[in-house]
Design an enzyme around this catalytic site. Structure first.
Site, PDB file in Angstrom:
ATOM      1  N   SER A  10       0.810  -1.223   0.000  1.00 37.90           N
ATOM      2  CA  SER A  10       0.000   0.000   0.000  1.00 37.90           C
ATOM      3  C   SER A  10       0.840   1.269   0.000  1.00 37.90           C
ATOM      4  O   SER A  10       0.393   2.310  -0.491  1.00 37.90           O
ATOM      5  CB  SER A  10      -0.937   0.015   1.212  1.00 37.90           C
ATOM      6  OG  SER A  10      -0.192  -0.093   2.417  1.00 37.90           O
ATOM      7  N   ASP A 174      -0.311   6.399  10.597  1.00 39.64           N
ATOM      8  CA  ASP A 174      -0.708   5.350  11.544  1.00 39.64           C
ATOM      9  C   ASP A 174       0.462   4.482  11.976  1.00 39.64           C
ATOM     10  O   ASP A 174       0.276   3.379  12.468  1.00 39.64           O
ATOM     11  CB  ASP A 174      -1.793   4.467  10.909  1.00 39.64           C
ATOM     12  CG  ASP A 174      -1.337   3.841   9.590  1.00 39.64           C
ATOM     13  OD1 ASP A 174      -0.174   4.070   9.181  1.00 39.64           O
ATOM     14  OD2 ASP A 174      -2.131   3.115   8.966  1.00 39.64           O
ATOM     15  N   HIS A 177       1.621   3.914   7.109  1.00 41.26           N
ATOM     16  CA  HIS A 177       1.282   4.622   5.869  1.00 41.26           C
ATOM     17  C   HIS A 177       1.779   6.065   5.928  1.00 41.26           C
ATOM     18  O   HIS A 177       1.714   6.705   6.972  1.00 41.26           O
ATOM     19  CB  HIS A 177      -0.220   4.559   5.616  1.00 41.26           C
ATOM     20  CG  HIS A 177      -0.710   3.163   5.430  1.00 41.26           C
ATOM     21  ND1 HIS A 177      -1.296   2.457   6.446  1.00 41.26           N
ATOM     22  CD2 HIS A 177      -0.661   2.344   4.352  1.00 41.26           C
ATOM     23  CE1 HIS A 177      -1.606   1.241   6.000  1.00 41.26           C
ATOM     24  NE2 HIS A 177      -1.221   1.146   4.735  1.00 41.26           N
TER      25      HIS A 177
END
Length: 200
Positions: A10, A174, A177
């Site tokens: 991601s 977080d 990310h």
């Protein structure tokens, strides 16, 4: 046109499917903005991917694409899943190394592809976090593979830990990310490590 392909999780993905250019808004986009227009940048990041997921799509997304440059960023989820989903089948360091070597062996058949290996970044903005301690063997594996496969090493883990010590900017949303500052640090670290060797 030279094709530079970025593959990973991601952090690489960064919303590429919502982007008309399919580059996302993260470090890949920032790298593209700094490169010559003669370079085609392709983002093949997929949210949640571990090394086992890369295996499943390597032939389609890498071998068939036959890029001039292949940048690999993987390892965060291989560790993170041990923390947030311990019930899953896990990818421990020895397995990570074996699978990563398998992918690089496949890629070695692409004789004109230059490899760039990125160290996994961080898990929590705390040098001593459990996630960062667990990342250490995975980072070491990436470093050794870069030597063994004559790849450019991007020292993202090293640079991020040094920046965390300074405690002067928030790098993640977080613990994993990236914020814009985190993406910029990744992009700058990549460019400094790679472009002098790739664009000479």
């Amino acid at each position: 046109m030279s094709k530079w392909l970025f593959i990973g999780d991601s952090i690489t993905d960064s919303g590429r499917n919502q982007d008309p250019e399919r580059l996302g808004s993260g470090y890949v986009r920032m790298i593209k903005n700094e490169l010559e227009s003669t370079v085609q940048v392709v983002n093949k990041g997929v949210s949640g991917n571990r090394i086992t997921d890369l295996e499943k799509r390597w032939q389609r997304d890498v071998i068939e694409a036959n890029p001039s440059v292949l940048s690999i960023s993987i390892g965060i989820n291989d560790v993170w899943r041990q923390l947030d989903h311990p019930e899953m089948k896990q990818v421990y360091p020895d397995d990570f190394k074996e699978r990563f070597e398998g992918l690089l062996n496949q890629t070695s058949k692409l004789i004109n592809t230059k490899l760039v290996l990125m160290e996994p970044t961080i898990i929590k903005e705390d040098v001593h976090s459990k996630g960062n301690q667990m990342l250490v063997p995975y980072v070491e594996i990436v470093r050794r593979l870069a030597i063994n496969y004559d790849a450019i090493l991007v020292p993202t883990h090293t640079v991020f830990l040094e920046r965390v010590k300074q405690n002067d900017v928030i790098l993640t949303t977080d613990g994993v990310h990236m914020t814009e500052a985190g993406n910029k640090l990744m992009a700058n670290t990549w460019l400094e490590a790679s472009t002098p060797k790739l664009l000479r």
